[in-house]
Every structure is written in C-alpha cells, then in structure tokens.
Write a protein that holds these residues in place. Sequence first.
Motif, PDB file in Angstrom:
ATOM      1  N   MET A  82       0.853  -1.185   0.000  1.00  0.00           N
ATOM      2  CA  MET A  82       0.000   0.000   0.000  1.00  0.00           C
ATOM      3  C   MET A  82       0.896   1.244   0.000  1.00  0.00           C
ATOM      4  O   MET A  82       1.640   1.488   0.944  1.00  0.00           O
ATOM      5  CB  MET A  82      -0.923   0.006   1.221  1.00  0.00           C
ATOM      6  N   CYS A  83       0.830   2.018  -1.066  1.00  0.00           N
ATOM      7  CA  CYS A  83       1.655   3.214  -1.191  1.00  0.00           C
ATOM      8  C   CYS A  83       0.908   4.226  -2.056  1.00  0.00           C
ATOM      9  O   CYS A  83       0.410   3.886  -3.126  1.00  0.00           O
ATOM     10  CB  CYS A  83       3.001   2.865  -1.840  1.00  0.00           C
ATOM     11  N   ASP A  84       0.850   5.452  -1.579  1.00  0.00           N
ATOM     12  CA  ASP A  84       0.217   6.512  -2.367  1.00  0.00           C
ATOM     13  C   ASP A  84       1.009   7.818  -2.263  1.00  0.00           C
ATOM     14  O   ASP A  84       0.460   8.900  -2.381  1.00  0.00           O
ATOM     15  CB  ASP A  84      -1.243   6.710  -1.951  1.00  0.00           C
ATOM     16  N   TYR A  85       2.297   7.715  -2.036  1.00  0.00           N
ATOM     17  CA  TYR A  85       3.139   8.910  -1.898  1.00  0.00           C
ATOM     18  C   TYR A  85       3.073   9.799  -3.133  1.00  0.00           C
ATOM     19  O   TYR A  85       3.015  11.016  -3.023  1.00  0.00           O
ATOM     20  CB  TYR A  85       4.599   8.522  -1.614  1.00  0.00           C
ATOM     21  N   CYS A  86       3.079   9.208  -4.306  1.00  0.00           N
ATOM     22  CA  CYS A  86       3.033  10.006  -5.535  1.00  0.00           C
ATOM     23  C   CYS A  86       1.701  10.740  -5.663  1.00  0.00           C
ATOM     24  O   CYS A  86       1.663  11.907  -6.071  1.00  0.00           O
ATOM     25  CB  CYS A  86       3.299   9.149  -6.764  1.00  0.00           C
ATOM     26  N   VAL A  87       0.623  10.079  -5.289  1.00  0.00           N
ATOM     27  CA  VAL A  87      -0.703  10.691  -5.380  1.00  0.00           C
ATOM     28  C   VAL A  87      -0.785  11.877  -4.432  1.00  0.00           C
ATOM     29  O   VAL A  87      -1.259  12.955  -4.806  1.00  0.00           O
ATOM     30  CB  VAL A  87      -1.817   9.657  -5.056  1.00  0.00           C
ATOM     31  N   ARG A  88      -0.314  11.710  -3.199  1.00  0.00           N
ATOM     32  CA  ARG A  88      -0.377  12.786  -2.215  1.00  0.00           C
ATOM     33  C   ARG A  88       0.574  13.934  -2.542  1.00  0.00           C
ATOM     34  O   ARG A  88       0.304  15.080  -2.221  1.00  0.00           O
ATOM     35  CB  ARG A  88      -0.092  12.242  -0.813  1.00  0.00           C
ATOM     36  N   ALA A  89       1.679  13.645  -3.201  1.00  0.00           N
ATOM     37  CA  ALA A  89       2.667  14.686  -3.523  1.00  0.00           C
ATOM     38  C   ALA A  89       2.275  15.524  -4.730  1.00  0.00           C
ATOM     39  O   ALA A  89       2.688  16.673  -4.859  1.00  0.00           O
ATOM     40  CB  ALA A  89       4.024  14.048  -3.787  1.00  0.00           C
ATOM     41  N   CYS A  90       1.478  14.969  -5.612  1.00  0.00           N
ATOM     42  CA  CYS A  90       1.141  15.653  -6.862  1.00  0.00           C
ATOM     43  C   CYS A  90       0.384  16.957  -6.599  1.00  0.00           C
ATOM     44  O   CYS A  90      -0.656  16.953  -5.935  1.00  0.00           O
ATOM     45  CB  CYS A  90       0.307  14.737  -7.750  1.00  0.00           C
ATOM     46  N   ALA A 142      -4.186  14.383 -11.296  1.00  0.00           N
ATOM     47  CA  ALA A 142      -3.179  14.018 -12.305  1.00  0.00           C
ATOM     48  C   ALA A 142      -2.641  12.618 -12.067  1.00  0.00           C
ATOM     49  O   ALA A 142      -2.330  11.893 -13.005  1.00  0.00           O
ATOM     50  CB  ALA A 142      -2.042  15.032 -12.325  1.00  0.00           C
ATOM     51  N   ILE A 143      -2.535  12.228 -10.785  1.00  0.00           N
ATOM     52  CA  ILE A 143      -2.192  10.846 -10.428  1.00  0.00           C
ATOM     53  C   ILE A 143      -3.258  10.385  -9.440  1.00  0.00           C
ATOM     54  O   ILE A 143      -3.531  11.047  -8.445  1.00  0.00           O
ATOM     55  CB  ILE A 143      -0.798  10.738  -9.767  1.00  0.00           C
ATOM     56  N   ARG A 144      -3.853   9.257  -9.729  1.00  0.00           N
ATOM     57  CA  ARG A 144      -4.873   8.699  -8.844  1.00  0.00           C
ATOM     58  C   ARG A 144      -4.648   7.191  -8.727  1.00  0.00           C
ATOM     59  O   ARG A 144      -3.960   6.593  -9.559  1.00  0.00           O
ATOM     60  CB  ARG A 144      -6.270   9.013  -9.373  1.00  0.00           C
ATOM     61  N   LEU A 145      -5.205   6.621  -7.687  1.00  0.00           N
ATOM     62  CA  LEU A 145      -5.110   5.175  -7.509  1.00  0.00           C
ATOM     63  C   LEU A 145      -6.324   4.505  -8.126  1.00  0.00           C
ATOM     64  O   LEU A 145      -7.459   4.926  -7.907  1.00  0.00           O
ATOM     65  CB  LEU A 145      -5.025   4.810  -6.025  1.00  0.00           C
ATOM     66  N   GLU A 146      -6.064   3.485  -8.916  1.00  0.00           N
ATOM     67  CA  GLU A 146      -7.120   2.632  -9.465  1.00  0.00           C
ATOM     68  C   GLU A 146      -6.736   1.204  -9.149  1.00  0.00           C
ATOM     69  O   GLU A 146      -5.653   0.754  -9.547  1.00  0.00           O
ATOM     70  CB  GLU A 146      -7.258   2.828 -10.983  1.00  0.00           C
ATOM     71  N   ASP A 147      -7.596   0.521  -8.437  1.00  0.00           N
ATOM     72  CA  ASP A 147      -7.318  -0.853  -7.986  1.00  0.00           C
ATOM     73  C   ASP A 147      -5.993  -0.925  -7.225  1.00  0.00           C
ATOM     74  O   ASP A 147      -5.230  -1.882  -7.359  1.00  0.00           O
ATOM     75  CB  ASP A 147      -7.315  -1.831  -9.168  1.00  0.00           C
ATOM     76  N   GLY A 148      -5.687   0.130  -6.470  1.00  0.00           N
ATOM     77  CA  GLY A 148      -4.507   0.148  -5.615  1.00  0.00           C
ATOM     78  C   GLY A 148      -3.202   0.531  -6.290  1.00  0.00           C
ATOM     79  O   GLY A 148      -2.158   0.553  -5.648  1.00  0.00           O
ATOM     80  N   VAL A 149      -3.232   0.828  -7.592  1.00  0.00           N
ATOM     81  CA  VAL A 149      -1.994   1.215  -8.292  1.00  0.00           C
ATOM     82  C   VAL A 149      -2.144   2.617  -8.894  1.00  0.00           C
ATOM     83  O   VAL A 149      -3.247   3.019  -9.279  1.00  0.00           O
ATOM     84  CB  VAL A 149      -1.603   0.190  -9.393  1.00  0.00           C
TER      85      VAL A 149
END
Length: 188
Positions: free
Chosen positions: A135-143, A148-155
């Motif tokens: 489980m990682c969403d660092y890129c989503v939170r940093a954007c 522009a970056i979102r999680l779909e099915d955890g990726v």
Amino acid sequence: MDKEKLNRRQYLALNWESTIHFLGNFLAPAMELERDFIRPPGAGEELEFLTSCTRCSKCQEICPEQSIRLFALSDGAKLVNTPYMNLNESPCTFCMKCVEVCPTEALNLSDYQKCPYLGTVKVEKYSCLAYKQVMCDYCVRACPVNGAIRLEDGVPVVSKELCTGCGICITNCIAEDGALKVLQKEHS
C-alpha cells in the motif's frame, strides 16, 4: 607561395560565403533536432528557442529549485550554455521566475494556456511498490495537480491530460529504484 591580394569585394564575398556556410551548418541540424531533453517552462519550438536564447544563464541562476542546468560544450556547439531540465532529479514548481528574468523572451508564456506542461510522468511498474502489493500513495499525495495521479485498484494511474511533468511526485517516491519517470512532451 605567392599570396594573392584580395580586393575589398572579394574579401567580403569570401567572408559572406563563410558566414552562410557556418550558419547553414549550425541551423540545419537544429531544424532537424528532435529533443531528447526538456527545456524550461515557456520554451517554444527548438529552432526559435536556439535563435533567441542569448545563453545568459539568468534562468539557471534564479531557479529556486536548481532544476535548470546548462548544456556543456561537449553536448555540441548548438546546445552549449542553453538551459535544460532533468525533472527526474530535480522538480519544477512552475514559479515562472525563469520566464520573468529571460531578457529575450526565449522563455515566454505565450504558448501556455492556464496550466504549463513540460512532459508526462510514467509509472515504472517493475519498480512501483503498489504493483508489488504494497500500500503506497506517496506520488498521489505529492502531486500538486488534483487528479493528475490517482489510484485505481490500488496502483497509480497518471492522467496524460492533467499531468504537467513537474517531477514533484518523483522526489516523493519511496521506491528504492524510483518508480516514476518524466517523459518529454510530444511536439506537434
């Protein structure tokens, strides 16, 4: 060996011919040049940029993120001392100080609409922790661009319409090998 004296007309003709030959060698490859690098915000078509950039380095000096670098002589005469960015190492915050300080408008906002665009981020699936079931969403939170970056099915999924290619997500990625990479914008 007899040195032939040239009259003024012959001298000017030879110099004109040499100048045209030099410029032809300089500009012809530039017209065919396909960038494999990213210019700072506001840089237009490559030939127009090369002919208007004075190589003053003011854009590099003012960049608060130190994202702008200058090409060296070893990169070729037509590129020497012109600015480029490696957004995979240092992000751009689009502060636009480089555009403001440019004395020749080689960098200008006339080609930009509301949102500047340098490239698009690509997710390297083999390095991305989310693709390894972590489980990682660092890129989503940093954007800085919502959606522009979102999680779909955890990726992570990158929206090519919204991503500006700023590279901020890259500097926040915690994957060991880095799971994100900025690709240059496609030129029309």
